[in-house]
Design an enzyme around this catalytic site. Structure first.
Site, PDB file in Angstrom:
ATOM      1  N   ASN A   9       0.864  -1.186   0.000  1.00 10.20           N
ATOM      2  CA  ASN A   9       0.000   0.000   0.000  1.00 10.20           C
ATOM      3  C   ASN A   9       0.899   1.232   0.000  1.00 10.20           C
ATOM      4  O   ASN A   9       1.466   1.582   1.032  1.00 10.20           O
ATOM      5  CB  ASN A   9      -0.891  -0.032   1.255  1.00 10.20           C
ATOM      6  CG  ASN A   9      -1.710   1.237   1.414  1.00 10.20           C
ATOM      7  OD1 ASN A   9      -1.844   2.029   0.473  1.00 10.20           O
ATOM      8  ND2 ASN A   9      -2.261   1.441   2.599  1.00 10.20           N
ATOM      9  N   TRP A  10       1.028   1.851  -1.166  1.00  9.71           N
ATOM     10  CA  TRP A  10       1.946   3.001  -1.277  1.00  9.71           C
ATOM     11  C   TRP A  10       1.376   4.262  -0.609  1.00  9.71           C
ATOM     12  O   TRP A  10       2.076   5.241  -0.452  1.00  9.71           O
ATOM     13  CB  TRP A  10       2.232   3.308  -2.741  1.00  9.71           C
ATOM     14  CG  TRP A  10       3.088   2.286  -3.447  1.00  9.71           C
ATOM     15  CD1 TRP A  10       3.605   1.122  -2.913  1.00  9.71           C
ATOM     16  CD2 TRP A  10       3.533   2.321  -4.805  1.00  9.71           C
ATOM     17  NE1 TRP A  10       4.339   0.453  -3.859  1.00  9.71           N
ATOM     18  CE2 TRP A  10       4.316   1.152  -5.024  1.00  9.71           C
ATOM     19  CE3 TRP A  10       3.354   3.218  -5.859  1.00  9.71           C
ATOM     20  CZ2 TRP A  10       4.905   0.882  -6.261  1.00  9.71           C
ATOM     21  CZ3 TRP A  10       3.943   2.950  -7.095  1.00  9.71           C
ATOM     22  CH2 TRP A  10       4.708   1.785  -7.286  1.00  9.71           C
ATOM     23  N   LYS A  11       0.108   4.238  -0.263  1.00  2.55           N
ATOM     24  CA  LYS A  11      -0.571   5.415   0.315  1.00  2.55           C
ATOM     25  C   LYS A  11      -0.341   6.642  -0.588  1.00  2.55           C
ATOM     26  O   LYS A  11      -0.248   6.491  -1.793  1.00  2.55           O
ATOM     27  CB  LYS A  11      -0.088   5.663   1.741  1.00  2.55           C
ATOM     28  CG  LYS A  11      -0.117   4.406   2.605  1.00  2.55           C
ATOM     29  CD  LYS A  11       0.030   4.707   4.063  1.00  2.55           C
ATOM     30  CE  LYS A  11       0.235   3.407   4.829  1.00  2.55           C
ATOM     31  NZ  LYS A  11       0.083   3.562   6.256  1.00  2.55           N
ATOM     32  N   HIS A  97      -9.432   0.803   5.092  1.00  2.00           N
ATOM     33  CA  HIS A  97      -8.155   1.086   5.767  1.00  2.00           C
ATOM     34  C   HIS A  97      -8.408   2.042   6.928  1.00  2.00           C
ATOM     35  O   HIS A  97      -9.239   2.948   6.838  1.00  2.00           O
ATOM     36  CB  HIS A  97      -7.168   1.704   4.769  1.00  2.00           C
ATOM     37  CG  HIS A  97      -5.773   1.731   5.301  1.00  2.00           C
ATOM     38  ND1 HIS A  97      -5.354   2.666   6.210  1.00  2.00           N
ATOM     39  CD2 HIS A  97      -4.717   0.913   5.076  1.00  2.00           C
ATOM     40  CE1 HIS A  97      -4.085   2.426   6.516  1.00  2.00           C
ATOM     41  NE2 HIS A  97      -3.669   1.374   5.841  1.00  2.00           N
ATOM     42  N   GLU A  99      -6.854   4.506   8.014  1.00  2.00           N
ATOM     43  CA  GLU A  99      -6.668   5.939   7.727  1.00  2.00           C
ATOM     44  C   GLU A  99      -7.929   6.527   7.089  1.00  2.00           C
ATOM     45  O   GLU A  99      -8.284   7.669   7.332  1.00  2.00           O
ATOM     46  CB  GLU A  99      -5.432   6.131   6.830  1.00  2.00           C
ATOM     47  CG  GLU A  99      -4.150   5.882   7.610  1.00  2.00           C
ATOM     48  CD  GLU A  99      -2.980   5.374   6.794  1.00  2.00           C
ATOM     49  OE1 GLU A  99      -3.010   5.465   5.550  1.00  2.00           O
ATOM     50  OE2 GLU A  99      -2.015   4.872   7.412  1.00  2.00           O
ATOM     51  N   GLU A 169      -5.295  -5.349  10.659  1.00  2.00           N
ATOM     52  CA  GLU A 169      -4.321  -4.279  10.863  1.00  2.00           C
ATOM     53  C   GLU A 169      -4.619  -3.567  12.182  1.00  2.00           C
ATOM     54  O   GLU A 169      -5.432  -2.627  12.215  1.00  2.00           O
ATOM     55  CB  GLU A 169      -4.405  -3.270   9.718  1.00  2.00           C
ATOM     56  CG  GLU A 169      -4.121  -3.861   8.356  1.00  2.00           C
ATOM     57  CD  GLU A 169      -3.560  -2.812   7.398  1.00  2.00           C
ATOM     58  OE1 GLU A 169      -2.449  -3.031   6.918  1.00  2.00           O
ATOM     59  OE2 GLU A 169      -4.204  -1.782   7.182  1.00  2.00           O
ATOM     60  N   GLY A 175       2.232   2.151  10.786  1.00  2.00           N
ATOM     61  CA  GLY A 175       3.136   3.291  10.617  1.00  2.00           C
ATOM     62  C   GLY A 175       3.817   3.730  11.906  1.00  2.00           C
ATOM     63  O   GLY A 175       4.404   4.808  11.960  1.00  2.00           O
ATOM     64  N   SER A 215       3.409  -2.146  10.475  1.00  2.00           N
ATOM     65  CA  SER A 215       4.868  -2.111  10.681  1.00  2.00           C
ATOM     66  C   SER A 215       5.544  -3.449  10.377  1.00  2.00           C
ATOM     67  O   SER A 215       6.500  -3.847  11.046  1.00  2.00           O
ATOM     68  CB  SER A 215       5.204  -1.652  12.107  1.00  2.00           C
ATOM     69  OG  SER A 215       4.731  -0.335  12.309  1.00  2.00           O
ATOM     70  N   GLY A 236       2.782  -1.197   4.305  1.00  3.10           N
ATOM     71  CA  GLY A 236       2.771   0.229   3.992  1.00  3.10           C
ATOM     72  C   GLY A 236       4.190   0.724   3.729  1.00  3.10           C
ATOM     73  O   GLY A 236       4.728   0.551   2.642  1.00  3.10           O
ATOM     74  N   GLY A 237       4.799   1.314   4.749  1.00  3.72           N
ATOM     75  CA  GLY A 237       6.122   1.947   4.612  1.00  3.72           C
ATOM     76  C   GLY A 237       7.144   1.090   3.885  1.00  3.72           C
ATOM     77  O   GLY A 237       7.850   1.575   2.982  1.00  3.72           O
TER      78      GLY A 237
HETATM   79  C1  PEP Z   1      -0.832  -0.018   6.008  1.00  2.00           C
HETATM   80  O1  PEP Z   1      -0.906   1.164   5.721  1.00  2.00           O
HETATM   81  O2  PEP Z   1      -1.706  -0.800   5.631  1.00  2.00           O
HETATM   82  C2  PEP Z   1       0.310  -0.460   6.801  1.00  2.00           C
HETATM   83  C3  PEP Z   1       0.317  -1.688   7.249  1.00  2.00           C
HETATM   84  O3  PEP Z   1       1.301   0.463   7.016  1.00  2.00           O
HETATM   85  P1  PEP Z   1       2.736   0.200   7.687  1.00  2.00           P
HETATM   86  O4  PEP Z   1       3.282  -1.084   7.106  1.00  2.00           O
HETATM   87  O5  PEP Z   1       3.564   1.376   7.312  1.00  2.00           O
HETATM   88  O6  PEP Z   1       2.519   0.076   9.158  1.00  2.00           O
END
Ligand code: PEP
Length: 252
Positions: A9-11, A97, A99, A169, A175, A215, A236-237
């Protein structure tokens, strides 16, 4: 056998050029390594869906959107419909998600409509669920996740539910650099699978892919993915660096 998946997920990150470079690095990695049956999905920002889709067609990569509107079409400026995604051959869509739940006030009820739109357009939902930190600390995490699934997903007919991928999640892990422990992840994934069995049947429960997100990185992916009910990750990251994402894909 249920599918193992790593989804990135590049956000809201990367310029067009950076996105182009990253997707090309990933295509090169996929084409020069044997990743077996692992499904790799890239979810770029919407303006780069076509670019990603074109590059992905040169490899076994799948493409997902990060969001879809809950209406079919019409006067919803700035929004993207499931039919539009389908017309661009997009395979998956992240729905729910945390966010989007937090910043755009997406309720379980609205998310059930988004799930419906995706299914109607043959887009596979990657449905996100997970509790906030105070909910974990208050011991309410099973109830929260159960309500999210019951109110947004469990209205689906068996044959439609089979297209759903679930991502657990925990919001406190997204994040933050704080990952759920392997035991915490396994406990929740097993619980989710038991709910699916209760609602549908054992066969569907056993065949539903449940990803962990929060994470996840090259250092902890192997331990998380080794759990019986963890079928991969929503990343994500660490999906923004081709090397890190590649190492996560190789963590099964
Ligand atoms: C996400 O945004 O779905 C996610 C898991 O982010 P991160 O890996 O950065 O915690």
């Amino acid at each position: 056998m249920r599918k193992q998946i790593v989804a990135g997920n590049w956000k809201m990150n990367n310029t067009f050029q950076e996105a182009d470079d990253l997707i090309n690095e990933l295509v090169e990695f996929i084409n020069s390594n044997d990743i077996g049956d692992i499904g790799v999905i890239i979810c770029p920002p919407a303006p780069y869906l076509e670019l990603t889709s074109d590059s992905a067609s040169e490899s076994d990569l799948f493409v997902g959107a990060q969001n879809v509107n809950d209406h079919e079409s019409g006067a919803y400026t700035g929004e993207i419909s499931a039919a539009m995604l389908e017309s661009m051959n997009i395979d998956y869509c992240i729905i729910g998600h945390s966010e989007r739940r937090k910043y755009y006030h997406e309720s379980n009820e609205m998310l059930s409509e988004k799930v419906n739109r995706a299914i109607e357009s043959s887009i596979q939902p990657i449905f996100c669920c997970g509790e906030l930190l105070p909910e974990r600390e208050a011991g309410e995490y099973f109830d929260v996740v159960k309500a999210q699934l019951e109110e947004s997903l469990f209205h689906l007919k068996e044959e439609d539910f089979e297209d759903v991928v679930i991502a657990y999640e925990p919001v406190w892990a997204i994040g933050t650099g704080v990952t759920a422990t392997s035991d915490q992840a396994q406990e929740m994934h097993a619980f989710i699978r038991s709910l699916i069995k209760e609602k549908y049947n054992e066969n569907i429960a056993e065949n539903t892919t449940i990803l962990y997100g929060g994470s996840c990185n090259p250092k902890n992916a192997r331990e998380l993915f080794a759990n019986k009910d963890v079928d991969g990750g929503l990343i994500g990251g660490a999906s923004l660096k081709a090397d890190d994402f590649a190492k996560i894909i190789q963590s099964f």
